[in-house]
Design a protein around this motif. Structure first.
Motif, mmCIF file in Angstrom:
data_model
loop_
_atom_site.group_PDB
_atom_site.id
_atom_site.type_symbol
_atom_site.label_atom_id
_atom_site.label_comp_id
_atom_site.label_asym_id
_atom_site.label_seq_id
_atom_site.Cartn_x
_atom_site.Cartn_y
_atom_site.Cartn_z
ATOM 1 N N GLY A 136 3.412 5.982 9.483
ATOM 2 C CA GLY A 136 4.719 5.436 9.809
ATOM 3 C C GLY A 136 4.808 3.929 9.789
ATOM 4 O O GLY A 136 5.899 3.370 9.945
ATOM 5 N N SER A 137 3.688 3.250 9.606
ATOM 6 C CA SER A 137 3.727 1.790 9.545
ATOM 7 C C SER A 137 4.133 1.342 8.148
ATOM 8 O O SER A 137 4.166 2.140 7.216
ATOM 9 C CB SER A 137 2.370 1.208 9.911
ATOM 10 O OG SER A 137 1.380 1.648 9.008
ATOM 11 N N THR A 138 4.480 0.067 8.023
ATOM 12 C CA THR A 138 4.877 -0.476 6.730
ATOM 13 C C THR A 138 3.785 -1.372 6.168
ATOM 14 O O THR A 138 2.998 -1.962 6.895
ATOM 15 C CB THR A 138 6.184 -1.275 6.842
ATOM 16 O OG1 THR A 138 6.018 -2.274 7.857
ATOM 17 C CG2 THR A 138 7.340 -0.372 7.194
ATOM 18 N N ASN A 139 3.798 -1.454 4.848
ATOM 19 C CA ASN A 139 2.789 -2.223 4.126
ATOM 20 C C ASN A 139 3.503 -2.941 2.988
ATOM 21 O O ASN A 139 4.317 -2.322 2.289
ATOM 22 C CB ASN A 139 1.728 -1.268 3.577
ATOM 23 C CG ASN A 139 0.658 -1.972 2.815
ATOM 24 O OD1 ASN A 139 0.120 -2.974 3.264
ATOM 25 N ND2 ASN A 139 0.320 -1.447 1.639
ATOM 26 N N TYR A 140 3.238 -4.254 2.827
ATOM 27 C CA TYR A 140 3.914 -5.035 1.792
ATOM 28 C C TYR A 140 2.905 -5.795 0.939
ATOM 29 O O TYR A 140 1.837 -6.210 1.421
ATOM 30 C CB TYR A 140 4.866 -6.062 2.422
ATOM 31 C CG TYR A 140 6.031 -5.470 3.165
ATOM 32 C CD1 TYR A 140 5.985 -5.293 4.540
ATOM 33 C CD2 TYR A 140 7.195 -5.102 2.492
ATOM 34 C CE1 TYR A 140 7.051 -4.756 5.231
ATOM 35 C CE2 TYR A 140 8.277 -4.566 3.174
ATOM 36 C CZ TYR A 140 8.194 -4.398 4.545
ATOM 37 O OH TYR A 140 9.259 -3.869 5.222
ATOM 38 N N ALA A 141 3.290 -6.017 -0.299
ATOM 39 C CA ALA A 141 2.516 -6.921 -1.144
ATOM 40 C C ALA A 141 2.643 -8.337 -0.584
ATOM 41 O O ALA A 141 3.697 -8.714 -0.058
ATOM 42 C CB ALA A 141 3.043 -6.877 -2.574
ATOM 43 N N ASP A 142 1.585 -9.116 -0.702
ATOM 44 C CA ASP A 142 1.610 -10.476 -0.169
ATOM 45 C C ASP A 142 2.748 -11.294 -0.776
ATOM 46 O O ASP A 142 3.342 -12.142 -0.107
ATOM 47 C CB ASP A 142 0.277 -11.169 -0.450
ATOM 48 C CG ASP A 142 -0.853 -10.640 0.414
ATOM 49 O OD1 ASP A 142 -2.023 -10.866 0.059
ATOM 50 O OD2 ASP A 142 -0.569 -9.996 1.443
ATOM 51 N N SER A 143 3.063 -11.035 -2.029
ATOM 52 C CA SER A 143 4.063 -11.835 -2.740
ATOM 53 C C SER A 143 5.477 -11.627 -2.208
ATOM 54 O O SER A 143 6.365 -12.437 -2.503
ATOM 55 C CB SER A 143 4.030 -11.506 -4.235
ATOM 56 O OG SER A 143 4.280 -10.132 -4.453
ATOM 57 N N VAL A 144 5.715 -10.560 -1.441
ATOM 58 C CA VAL A 144 7.074 -10.284 -0.957
ATOM 59 C C VAL A 144 7.180 -10.319 0.561
ATOM 60 O O VAL A 144 8.280 -10.188 1.102
ATOM 61 C CB VAL A 144 7.590 -8.927 -1.470
ATOM 62 C CG1 VAL A 144 7.475 -8.834 -2.987
ATOM 63 C CG2 VAL A 144 6.885 -7.754 -0.797
ATOM 64 N N PRO A 155 7.383 -6.810 -17.425
ATOM 65 C CA PRO A 155 6.944 -6.665 -18.828
ATOM 66 C C PRO A 155 5.515 -7.152 -19.015
ATOM 67 O O PRO A 155 5.165 -8.254 -18.589
ATOM 68 C CB PRO A 155 7.947 -7.539 -19.586
ATOM 69 C CG PRO A 155 9.155 -7.553 -18.725
ATOM 70 C CD PRO A 155 8.655 -7.541 -17.320
ATOM 71 N N GLY A 156 4.700 -6.316 -19.643
ATOM 72 C CA GLY A 156 3.328 -6.691 -19.930
ATOM 73 C C GLY A 156 2.384 -6.612 -18.756
ATOM 74 O O GLY A 156 1.213 -6.994 -18.874
ATOM 75 N N LYS A 157 2.866 -6.119 -17.615
ATOM 76 C CA LYS A 157 2.021 -6.031 -16.425
ATOM 77 C C LYS A 157 1.928 -4.596 -15.929
ATOM 78 O O LYS A 157 2.744 -3.747 -16.274
ATOM 79 C CB LYS A 157 2.570 -6.929 -15.324
ATOM 80 C CG LYS A 157 2.533 -8.407 -15.655
ATOM 81 C CD LYS A 157 2.924 -9.245 -14.460
ATOM 82 C CE LYS A 157 2.814 -10.733 -14.771
ATOM 83 N NZ LYS A 157 3.175 -11.565 -13.577
ATOM 84 N N GLN A 158 0.929 -4.346 -15.088
ATOM 85 C CA GLN A 158 0.786 -3.018 -14.502
ATOM 86 C C GLN A 158 1.763 -2.821 -13.354
ATOM 87 O O GLN A 158 2.222 -3.788 -12.735
ATOM 88 C CB GLN A 158 -0.657 -2.842 -14.000
ATOM 89 C CG GLN A 158 -1.694 -2.732 -15.102
ATOM 90 C CD GLN A 158 -3.066 -2.363 -14.573
ATOM 91 O OE1 GLN A 158 -3.397 -2.671 -13.430
ATOM 92 N NE2 GLN A 158 -3.861 -1.699 -15.384
ATOM 93 N N ARG A 159 2.060 -1.576 -13.071
ATOM 94 C CA ARG A 159 2.909 -1.261 -11.931
ATOM 95 C C ARG A 159 2.161 -1.631 -10.650
ATOM 96 O O ARG A 159 0.969 -1.351 -10.513
ATOM 97 C CB ARG A 159 3.265 0.226 -11.927
ATOM 98 C CG ARG A 159 4.321 0.621 -10.918
ATOM 99 C CD ARG A 159 4.748 2.063 -11.107
ATOM 100 N NE ARG A 159 5.349 2.295 -12.418
ATOM 101 C CZ ARG A 159 5.938 3.435 -12.769
ATOM 102 N NH1 ARG A 159 5.993 4.438 -11.912
ATOM 103 N NH2 ARG A 159 6.440 3.571 -13.969
ATOM 104 N N GLU A 160 2.897 -2.258 -9.727
ATOM 105 C CA GLU A 160 2.275 -2.702 -8.487
ATOM 106 C C GLU A 160 3.093 -2.274 -7.282
ATOM 107 O O GLU A 160 4.316 -2.121 -7.371
ATOM 108 C CB GLU A 160 2.116 -4.230 -8.471
ATOM 109 C CG GLU A 160 3.428 -4.991 -8.513
ATOM 110 C CD GLU A 160 3.256 -6.496 -8.393
ATOM 111 O OE1 GLU A 160 2.111 -6.979 -8.299
ATOM 112 O OE2 GLU A 160 4.287 -7.199 -8.385
ATOM 113 N N LEU A 161 2.411 -2.122 -6.167
ATOM 114 C CA LEU A 161 3.089 -1.784 -4.922
ATOM 115 C C LEU A 161 3.907 -2.980 -4.431
ATOM 116 O O LEU A 161 3.423 -4.108 -4.413
ATOM 117 C CB LEU A 161 2.068 -1.385 -3.862
ATOM 118 C CG LEU A 161 2.621 -1.148 -2.463
ATOM 119 C CD1 LEU A 161 3.463 0.112 -2.424
ATOM 120 C CD2 LEU A 161 1.489 -1.075 -1.446
ATOM 121 N N VAL A 162 5.136 -2.701 -4.024
ATOM 122 C CA VAL A 162 5.971 -3.709 -3.381
ATOM 123 C C VAL A 162 5.926 -3.519 -1.870
ATOM 124 O O VAL A 162 5.646 -4.448 -1.118
ATOM 125 C CB VAL A 162 7.422 -3.621 -3.885
ATOM 126 C CG1 VAL A 162 8.303 -4.626 -3.135
ATOM 127 C CG2 VAL A 162 7.496 -3.863 -5.383
#
Length: 120
Positions: free
Chosen positions: A55-63, A41-48
């Motif tokens: 084919g590689s994976t990428n994650y947000a630092d927070s997760v 709520p109140g925030k922009q959509r962000e990549l998780v």
């Protein structure tokens, strides 16, 4: 046309786990990108997390270290395993899939969103 159906959200206590699923269906020829995003709520959509075209994976630092993205290519499904959940993970989670339809046109589709609430 390609549709995405998400499932697996809900209410969980801090430290708990949830697994989200997103199944793509329709006139799919190939998929080259799949990922999960979230919007609090109140925030922009962000990549998780996502699979890149290579084919590689990428994650947000927070997760990183807590969430894992996986996929079932045969069933056009992407998963998000979420462990050690924190209240700040509370958000609506959306899957995103990009690829080619059987007629050769590219597509990019979003799921309907599933609510994840982390609270005691």
């Amino acid at each position: 046309q390609v549709q995405l159906v998400e499932s697996g959200g809900g209410l969980v206590q801090p430290g708990g786990s949830l697994k989200l699923s997103c199944a793509a269906s329709g006139s799919i020829y190939s998929i080259y990108a799949m990922g999960w995003y979230r919007q609090a709520p109140g925030k922009q959509r962000e990549l998780v997390g996502n699979f890149t075209t290579g084919g590689s994976t990428n994650y947000a630092d927070s997760v990183k270290g807590r969430f894992t993205i996986s996929r079932d290519n045969a069933n056009h499904t992407v998963y998000l395993q979420m462990n050690s959940l924190k209240p700040e993970d509370t958000a609506v989670y959306y899957c995103n899939v990009e690829g080619l339809e059987t007629m050769g046109m590219s597509f990019g589709s979003w799921g309907q969103g599933t609510q994840v609430t982390v609270s005691s």
